[in-house]
Design a protein around this motif. Structure first.
Motif, short mmCIF file in Angstrom:
data_model
loop_
_atom_site.label_atom_id
_atom_site.label_comp_id
_atom_site.label_asym_id
_atom_site.label_seq_id
_atom_site.Cartn_x
_atom_site.Cartn_y
_atom_site.Cartn_z
N PRO A 1 0.87 -1.29 -0.03
CA PRO A 1 0.02 0.13 -0.07
C PRO A 1 0.93 1.32 0.16
N ASP A 2 0.58 2.32 -0.74
CA ASP A 2 1.40 3.48 -0.85
C ASP A 2 0.71 4.25 0.20
N GLY A 3 1.10 4.53 1.19
CA GLY A 3 0.45 5.29 2.43
C GLY A 3 -0.16 4.32 3.49
N ASP A 4 -1.07 5.26 4.18
CA ASP A 4 -1.55 4.35 5.43
C ASP A 4 -2.96 3.75 5.11
N LEU A 5 -3.10 2.56 4.42
CA LEU A 5 -3.95 2.00 3.87
C LEU A 5 -4.14 0.48 4.21
N VAL A 6 -3.86 0.41 5.81
CA VAL A 6 -3.84 -0.80 6.57
C VAL A 6 -4.77 -1.64 6.28
N ALA A 7 -6.23 -1.11 6.40
CA ALA A 7 -7.35 -2.17 6.57
C ALA A 7 -7.55 -2.43 5.16
N GLU A 8 -7.40 -1.76 4.24
CA GLU A 8 -7.51 -1.72 2.63
C GLU A 8 -6.48 -3.37 2.40
N ALA A 9 -5.07 -2.89 2.83
CA ALA A 9 -3.91 -3.89 2.35
C ALA A 9 -4.50 -5.26 3.00
N ALA A 10 -4.78 -5.26 3.90
CA ALA A 10 -5.10 -6.45 4.79
C ALA A 10 -6.39 -7.29 3.90
N GLU A 11 -7.44 -6.47 3.41
CA GLU A 11 -8.28 -7.01 2.70
C GLU A 11 -7.89 -7.57 1.40
N VAL A 12 -7.14 -6.78 0.72
CA VAL A 12 -6.49 -7.42 -0.45
C VAL A 12 -5.57 -8.58 -0.30
N ALA A 13 -4.93 -8.54 0.93
CA ALA A 13 -4.15 -9.75 1.15
C ALA A 13 -5.26 -10.99 1.25
N ARG A 14 -6.29 -10.91 2.11
CA ARG A 14 -7.26 -11.79 2.38
C ARG A 14 -7.67 -12.44 0.97
N LEU A 15 -8.04 -11.46 0.02
CA LEU A 15 -8.52 -12.09 -1.05
C LEU A 15 -7.59 -12.98 -1.77
N ILE A 16 -6.20 -12.45 -1.75
CA ILE A 16 -5.15 -12.85 -2.60
C ILE A 16 -5.11 -14.34 -1.93
N ARG A 17 -5.09 -14.36 -0.62
CA ARG A 17 -4.72 -15.92 0.13
C ARG A 17 -5.87 -16.95 -0.16
N THR A 18 -6.86 -16.59 -0.85
CA THR A 18 -7.71 -17.86 -1.31
C THR A 18 -6.93 -18.67 -2.71
N VAL A 19 -5.95 -17.96 -2.93
CA VAL A 19 -5.20 -19.00 -4.21
C VAL A 19 -3.79 -18.81 -3.94
N ARG A 20 -3.23 -17.90 -3.24
CA ARG A 20 -1.75 -17.96 -3.16
C ARG A 20 -1.10 -17.45 -1.64
N SER A 21 0.07 -17.41 -1.32
CA SER A 21 0.62 -16.86 -0.08
C SER A 21 0.64 -15.46 -0.41
N ALA A 22 0.25 -14.60 0.69
CA ALA A 22 0.38 -13.27 0.54
C ALA A 22 0.78 -12.71 1.78
N ALA A 23 1.65 -11.62 1.81
CA ALA A 23 2.02 -10.86 3.05
C ALA A 23 2.02 -9.34 2.56
N VAL A 24 1.89 -8.63 3.73
CA VAL A 24 1.35 -7.17 3.24
C VAL A 24 2.78 -6.32 4.05
N ASP A 25 3.13 -5.34 3.19
CA ASP A 25 4.39 -4.57 3.88
C ASP A 25 3.72 -3.41 4.54
N TYR A 26 3.61 -3.44 5.71
CA TYR A 26 3.05 -2.26 6.57
C TYR A 26 4.16 -1.47 7.02
N GLU A 27 5.18 -1.25 6.45
CA GLU A 27 6.27 -0.43 7.26
C GLU A 27 5.96 1.03 6.47
N PRO A 28 6.08 1.74 7.39
CA PRO A 28 5.90 3.45 6.94
C PRO A 28 7.16 3.85 5.93
N ARG A 29 7.21 3.41 4.90
CA ARG A 29 8.41 3.69 4.34
C ARG A 29 7.78 3.99 2.77
#
Ligand code: AMP
Length: 421
Positions: free
Chosen positions: A338-366
């Motif tokens: 996610p580009d910016g503080d979009l934690v909930a959205e990123a978590a949701e996107v990752a959840r969708l992806i995990r139905t088919v593949r492994s996914a992790a979110v980069d939560y770091e503020p960078r």
């Protein structure tokens, strides 16, 4: 505040990092597969046991009990020990769990950590891991041959095919005492020329004179009486049968009259697997034998048993040096950035992806650039990027990290786009 040292691991123990863990899993899965193929069922026993069980199991006079045992008192004043091997525990569990009432023999396997307070060195740790096989409640020499075959099948399955199998018998409580008298009588005249521990062994544990590695004790071995010339009839028959069965299975072995065990409850077959061409000083990959006196030594009903323990530390080290591909634990295939503080959205996107593949979110503020670099380092296959604007429209940029190709995809489309081929 004074600066203190960072806290490190305990001496003699080690971490198995994700880079190595994959190789371990190959060895463990092969062990489970081979065990099941031979009809052995998994058992877990506790790492802590009553000290008595362990001390009787490893022999109160042996090094393992006196020097190497991790013992402690718990808060209730109980005398406990960390298991240095699994056999005594498995035999205890066989009785306590009523496996002695079921079909015999009970074929059991176990994998897990063992603890010995030994001097740490390469290949020798204070916490190490064993694959343990036990066939309890059967006295047929065919079981001795069977457990040897299991050990060999496991080592083969992990790619270690250049092996030496050392084999011997040490008789039983009927024929061994008379043989030990012969051995004592043979050694007594040389006693003063043996190293101090062996001098002690002449009276206390003469069988152990045969596997002493100290140079000054070697010249006396060749002419020492051999137990194979002094077996009682049942032991001689069992010894012959084991060898015939190994021959029939096409398993080569090397008869080693100096391969012994120091404890009374071990009987008949003893064996060890070494990497081919290894010198005697190297440690075995697996070792085992029959222990028909163990159950009674633990004050349970006298019951025969045979088994082996394979060292996962040694086996995986050898697999690595033999060029077995390094198998690291897989990291996430898809990284959500996610580009910016979009934690909930990123978590949701990752959840969708995990139905088919492994996914992790980069939560770091960078920055997104920094996140891309990190995703690249992790060797992610895809990066999924999105801004606040994209998030509002439930869209992402799906980037193929190998080709750099990037396409815009809606959230609901993501799983389909990422379906493994
Ligand atoms: P043992 O129970 O001593 O017969 O050992 C069985 C197997 O466990 C050996 O063949 C080794 O591969 C392994 N093993 C024993 N002790 C250690 C240790 N301290 N560190 C690593 N592996 C060990």
């Amino acid at each position: 505040m004074p600066k203190t040292e960072p806290i490190k691991a305990v001496r003699g123990v080690r971490d198995i990092l994700p880079e190595e863990r994959g190789l371990w899993r190959v060895a463990e899965q092969a062990a489970a597969r081979v065990a099941h193929r031979f009809g052995y069922r998994e058992i877990e026993t506790p790492i802590i046991e009553r000290r008595e069980l362990i001390e009787r199991g490893v022999g109160e006079d042996s090094d393992a009990a006196t020097k190497e045992l991790y013992r402690f008192e718990d808060r209730g004043g109980r005398q406990l020990a960390l298991r240095p091997e699994a056999t005594a525990s498995v035999v205890r569990a066989y009785f306590e769990g009523g496996l002695n009432q079921g079909p015999q023999p009970a074929r059991l396997y176990l994998m897990g950590p063992m603890f010995r307070y030994d001097r740490p060195q390469k290949g020798r740790y204070r916490q190490f891991f064993q694959f343990d096989i036990e066939a309890i409640g059967g006295s047929s020499p065919a079981l001795d041959a069977e457990v040897i075959e299991v050990a060999r099948a496991w080592l083969f399955e992990v790619g270690l095919k250049e092996l030496t199998l050392e084999l011997n018998t040490i008789g039983d409580s009927i024929c061994r005492p008379a043989y030990l008298d012969l051995l004592r009588a043979y050694y007594r005249p040389f006693k003063s020329r043996l190293h101090s521990e062996c001098q002690h062994r002449v009276e206390v544990n003469p069988l152990r004179l045969l596997d002493c590695k100290v140079p000054q004790c070697q010249p006396f071995k060749a002419d020492a009486p051999r137990i194979t010339d002094h077996l009682c009839e049942p032991c001689a028959l069992a010894w012959k049968t084991v060898r015939q069965l190994l021959d029939a299975a096409g398993i080569e072995y090397h008869l080693n009259p100096y391969l012994v065990r120091g404890l009374d409850y071990y009987t008949r077959t003893v064996f060890e697997f070494y990497p081919a061409g290894s010198t005697g000083s190297q440690d075995a990959l697996a070792s085992g034998g029959r222990y028909d006196g163990l159950a009674a030594a633990l004050s349970w009903e006298s019951t025969p048993g045979v088994g082996f323990a394979g060292g996962l530390d040694r086996v995986t080290e050898l697999m690595a040096t033999e060029g077995e591909q390094v198998i690291t634990e897989p990291a996430a295939e898809v990284i959500v950035l996610p580009d910016g503080d979009l934690v909930a959205e990123a978590a949701e996107v990752a959840r969708l992806i995990r139905t088919v593949r492994s996914a992790a979110v980069d939560y770091e503020p960078r920055s997104l650039r920094a996140k891309m670099r990190a995703a690249d380092k992790q060797q992610a296959k895809w990066a999924v990027l999105f801004s606040a604007e994209n998030a509002k429209q439930h869209k992402v940029q799906l980037r193929d990290m190998r080709t750099g190709e990037q396409v815009e995809v809606s959230w609901p489309e993501l799983p389909e786009r990422l379906l493994p081929d």
